[in-house]
Design a protein around this motif. Structure first.
Motif, PDB file in Angstrom:
ATOM      1  N   PRO A   3       0.695 -54.634  48.123  1.00 33.75           N
ATOM      2  CA  PRO A   3       1.306 -53.830  49.112  1.00 33.75           C
ATOM      3  C   PRO A   3       0.517 -53.061  49.479  1.00 33.75           C
ATOM      4  N   PRO A   4       0.488 -52.444  50.680  1.00 33.50           N
ATOM      5  CA  PRO A   4      -0.357 -51.071  51.483  1.00 33.50           C
ATOM      6  C   PRO A   4       0.170 -49.920  50.728  1.00 33.50           C
ATOM      7  N   PRO A   5      -0.925 -48.958  50.618  1.00 26.90           N
ATOM      8  CA  PRO A   5      -0.623 -47.678  49.919  1.00 26.90           C
ATOM      9  C   PRO A   5       0.589 -46.947  50.642  1.00 26.90           C
ATOM     10  N   PRO A   6       1.467 -46.084  50.081  1.00 26.04           N
ATOM     11  CA  PRO A   6       2.342 -45.623  50.603  1.00 26.04           C
ATOM     12  C   PRO A   6       2.013 -44.344  51.559  1.00 26.04           C
ATOM     13  N   PRO A   7       2.730 -44.175  52.472  1.00 24.76           N
ATOM     14  CA  PRO A   7       2.458 -42.998  53.464  1.00 24.76           C
ATOM     15  C   PRO A   7       3.131 -41.615  52.477  1.00 24.76           C
ATOM     16  N   ARG A   8       2.734 -40.504  53.117  1.00 27.04           N
ATOM     17  CA  ARG A   8       3.568 -39.418  52.412  1.00 27.04           C
ATOM     18  C   ARG A   8       5.105 -39.242  52.673  1.00 27.04           C
ATOM     19  N   PRO A   9       5.614 -38.901  51.707  1.00 28.31           N
ATOM     20  CA  PRO A   9       7.256 -38.908  52.117  1.00 28.31           C
ATOM     21  C   PRO A   9       7.608 -38.259  53.428  1.00 28.31           C
ATOM     22  N   ALA A  10       6.813 -36.929  53.533  1.00 28.09           N
ATOM     23  CA  ALA A  10       7.285 -36.413  54.783  1.00 28.09           C
ATOM     24  C   ALA A  10       7.056 -37.410  56.038  1.00 28.09           C
ATOM     25  N   ALA A  11       5.998 -37.970  56.262  1.00 28.92           N
ATOM     26  CA  ALA A  11       5.819 -38.902  57.379  1.00 28.92           C
ATOM     27  C   ALA A  11       6.800 -40.285  57.250  1.00 28.92           C
TER      28      ALA A  11
ATOM     29  N   LEU B 111      16.404 -28.259  59.974  1.00 31.76           N
ATOM     30  CA  LEU B 111      14.853 -27.484  60.160  1.00 31.76           C
ATOM     31  C   LEU B 111      14.342 -27.448  58.670  1.00 31.76           C
ATOM     32  N   GLY B 112      15.186 -27.312  57.872  1.00 29.07           N
ATOM     33  CA  GLY B 112      14.302 -27.159  56.577  1.00 29.07           C
ATOM     34  C   GLY B 112      13.718 -28.362  56.101  1.00 29.07           C
ATOM     35  N   ALA B 113      13.958 -29.551  56.789  1.00 26.63           N
ATOM     36  CA  ALA B 113      12.844 -30.572  56.420  1.00 26.63           C
ATOM     37  C   ALA B 113      11.513 -30.249  56.572  1.00 26.63           C
ATOM     38  N   HIS B 114      11.285 -29.017  57.288  1.00 22.99           N
ATOM     39  CA  HIS B 114       9.744 -28.836  57.641  1.00 22.99           C
ATOM     40  C   HIS B 114       9.131 -28.548  56.304  1.00 22.99           C
ATOM     41  N   SER B 115       9.956 -28.089  55.191  1.00 21.26           N
ATOM     42  CA  SER B 115       9.577 -27.871  53.910  1.00 21.26           C
ATOM     43  C   SER B 115       8.557 -28.930  53.108  1.00 21.26           C
ATOM     44  N   ILE B 116       8.707 -30.111  53.399  1.00 19.99           N
ATOM     45  CA  ILE B 116       7.976 -30.994  52.814  1.00 19.99           C
ATOM     46  C   ILE B 116       6.854 -31.521  53.421  1.00 19.99           C
ATOM     47  N   GLY B 117       6.656 -30.994  54.748  1.00 13.74           N
ATOM     48  CA  GLY B 117       5.479 -31.353  55.518  1.00 13.74           C
ATOM     49  C   GLY B 117       4.342 -30.485  55.745  1.00 13.74           C
ATOM     50  N   THR B 118       3.371 -31.041  56.381  1.00 16.23           N
ATOM     51  CA  THR B 118       2.183 -30.233  56.765  1.00 16.23           C
ATOM     52  C   THR B 118       1.947 -30.738  58.302  1.00 16.23           C
TER      53      THR B 118
ATOM     54  N   ASP C 123       5.226 -23.696  54.049  1.00 13.95           N
ATOM     55  CA  ASP C 123       5.226 -22.983  52.772  1.00 13.95           C
ATOM     56  C   ASP C 123       4.346 -23.436  51.767  1.00 13.95           C
ATOM     57  N   LEU C 124       4.536 -22.839  50.561  1.00 13.76           N
ATOM     58  CA  LEU C 124       3.289 -23.213  49.621  1.00 13.76           C
ATOM     59  C   LEU C 124       3.645 -24.258  48.812  1.00 13.76           C
ATOM     60  N   THR C 125       4.690 -24.915  49.266  1.00 18.33           N
ATOM     61  CA  THR C 125       5.109 -26.268  48.233  1.00 18.33           C
ATOM     62  C   THR C 125       5.225 -27.436  49.120  1.00 18.33           C
ATOM     63  N   PRO C 126       4.298 -27.840  50.038  1.00 22.66           N
ATOM     64  CA  PRO C 126       4.432 -28.860  50.865  1.00 22.66           C
ATOM     65  C   PRO C 126       4.598 -30.269  49.990  1.00 22.66           C
TER      66      PRO C 126
ATOM     67  N   SER D 271      11.706 -22.899  49.846  1.00 24.35           N
ATOM     68  CA  SER D 271      10.751 -21.957  50.462  1.00 24.35           C
ATOM     69  C   SER D 271      10.658 -21.845  51.911  1.00 24.35           C
ATOM     70  N   TYR D 272      10.993 -22.814  52.576  1.00 25.90           N
ATOM     71  CA  TYR D 272      10.888 -22.833  54.102  1.00 25.90           C
ATOM     72  C   TYR D 272      11.593 -21.416  54.500  1.00 25.90           C
ATOM     73  N   TYR D 273      12.573 -21.283  53.867  1.00 23.25           N
ATOM     74  CA  TYR D 273      13.686 -20.275  54.538  1.00 23.25           C
ATOM     75  C   TYR D 273      13.188 -19.026  53.943  1.00 23.25           C
ATOM     76  N   SER D 274      12.833 -18.893  52.979  1.00 19.37           N
ATOM     77  CA  SER D 274      12.462 -17.516  52.230  1.00 19.37           C
ATOM     78  C   SER D 274      11.019 -17.229  52.891  1.00 19.37           C
ATOM     79  N   THR D 275      10.039 -18.064  53.051  1.00 20.38           N
ATOM     80  CA  THR D 275       8.965 -18.054  53.922  1.00 20.38           C
ATOM     81  C   THR D 275       9.222 -17.284  55.320  1.00 20.38           C
ATOM     82  N   LEU D 276      10.045 -17.941  56.007  1.00 20.47           N
ATOM     83  CA  LEU D 276      10.387 -17.841  57.523  1.00 20.47           C
ATOM     84  C   LEU D 276      11.197 -16.296  57.510  1.00 20.47           C
ATOM     85  N   ALA D 277      11.682 -15.960  56.556  1.00 16.19           N
ATOM     86  CA  ALA D 277      12.302 -14.553  56.848  1.00 16.19           C
ATOM     87  C   ALA D 277      11.543 -13.435  55.960  1.00 16.19           C
ATOM     88  N   ASP D 278      10.757 -13.836  55.403  1.00 13.16           N
ATOM     89  CA  ASP D 278       9.961 -12.692  54.682  1.00 13.16           C
ATOM     90  C   ASP D 278       8.986 -12.174  55.807  1.00 13.16           C
TER      91      ASP D 278
END
Length: 332
Positions: free
Chosen positions: A89-97, A240-247, A260-263, A269-276
């Protein structure tokens, strides 16, 4: 600030407070997952639902679906080969993709294809090609309760299992392994019955308008609100919190950095980063040979050696907290 903006702010603050004191991963990931389920998992299916969420070993599934889920999980985590027959099988893409691919697939209708000529899908072509290759190699003859598994169903099932992978703390080196204890997985309904696109995986002529990162709140609400996906304000905040897993890459989306710091890990972390406020976000241009010049919000307290590690937000993210006029480049 108008009433709807206050509601957005209150909900975002509520999500942040739920984790700020205890650093638990239980409630907020569930909220985000439920918001994403509406878009990624439930659209397009027509038959009865099958419960699916959490580790495959904890699920009570029909034998044929259990085997498929196990194969997909193993492929996503590089545990074992998905099929014993050559070729491999082909290598898996990133979950975010994978999640982003199915989201774009379901704009218009969930039919296992995207519009290959749309510039906003350029970063998804290799992911769509990989899933198509894997489906044809190992799953094109699969059935669940006697019903054929279409490629559109398969894409959605893979995205759902990719979401599960992003909730495993051990998959992210920056997340304490102890947080895996007590993680709650919501009951996700997997619906079958999606009809495949007749023109191939890159020839979707029914794809709707893809939301852009340069959108302000009015535009975001038009896409996700009553005129579009019919999401509530709370569900829009969650999706929009789905952005937390992506780059983001300039060549794939016109933006650069990470939210955020945990892609790669679905947390709040998306929310706490956004509101900080201490992140001191400023609007800056990003140049891309494909998307030309777009504006994003960079956290000025970051000084990464690699620009890909810069924390950033798009206008659509910042619109959860502030109102500003629309601009085709996102310049505020």
């Amino acid at each position: 600030m108008c009433g709807i903006a206050r509601a957005k702010l209150r909900f975002a603050e509520k999500l942040i407070r739920q984790r700020a004191q205890t650093m638990e991963t239980t409630t907020v990931p569930r909220c985000i997952l439920l918001g994403m389920v509406c878009c990624v998992l439930l659209l397009g299916g027509s038959s009865s639902a099958i419960y699916l969420g959490g580790p495959s070993s904890s699920l009570h599934l029909p034998a044929d679906l259990a085997a498929i889920v196990t194969d997909i999980d193993n492929w996503l985590t590089n545990t074992t080969a998905t099929t014993s027959a050559p070729p491999p099988p082909p290598p898996p893409p990133r979950p975010a993709a994978l999640v982003r691919l199915v989201y774009h697939d379901c704009i218009g209708r969930c039919n296992g294809c995207i519009n290959g000529s749309d510039i906003n899908n350029i970063g998804l072509l290799s992911t769509a090609r990989t899933l198509t290759e894997l489906y044809n190699l190992s799953f094109s003859s699969a059935t669940i309760n006697g019903q054929p598994l279409s490629m559109a169903d398969f894409w959605t099932l893979v995205a759902m299992r990719a979401l599960y992978v992003t909730t495993i703390p051990s998959q992210n080196s920056e997340t304490p392994a102890a947080e895996e204890e007590g993680t709650v997985y919501p009951p996700l309904d997997f619906l079958m019955g999606r009809v495949d696109c007749p023109g191939g995986w890159d020839n979707d002529d029914h794809e709707g308008t893809i939301p852009l990162g340069v959108y302000n709140w009015t535009q975001v609400h038009e896409v996700f609100g009553p005129q579009g996906f019919n999401f509530t304000v709370q569900e829009i905040v969650a999706i929009l919190g789905a952005h937390s897993i992506g780059t983001a890459s300039p060549l794939n989306a016109g933006f650069q950095g990470q939210w955020d710091l945990t892609p790669g890990y679905l947390d709040n972390s998306y929310y706490s980063t956004l509101a900080d406020a201490s992140n001191l976000y400023v609007s800056v241009p990003v140049n891309s040979s494909i998307f030309m010049e777009l504006y994003q919000w960079n956290a000025t307290i970051d000084h990464p050696v690699n620009p890909a590690n810069q924390r950033m937000m798009m206008n659509s993210d910042v619109s959860l907290l502030f109102n500003f006029p629309s601009n085709p480049k996102g310049q505020v």
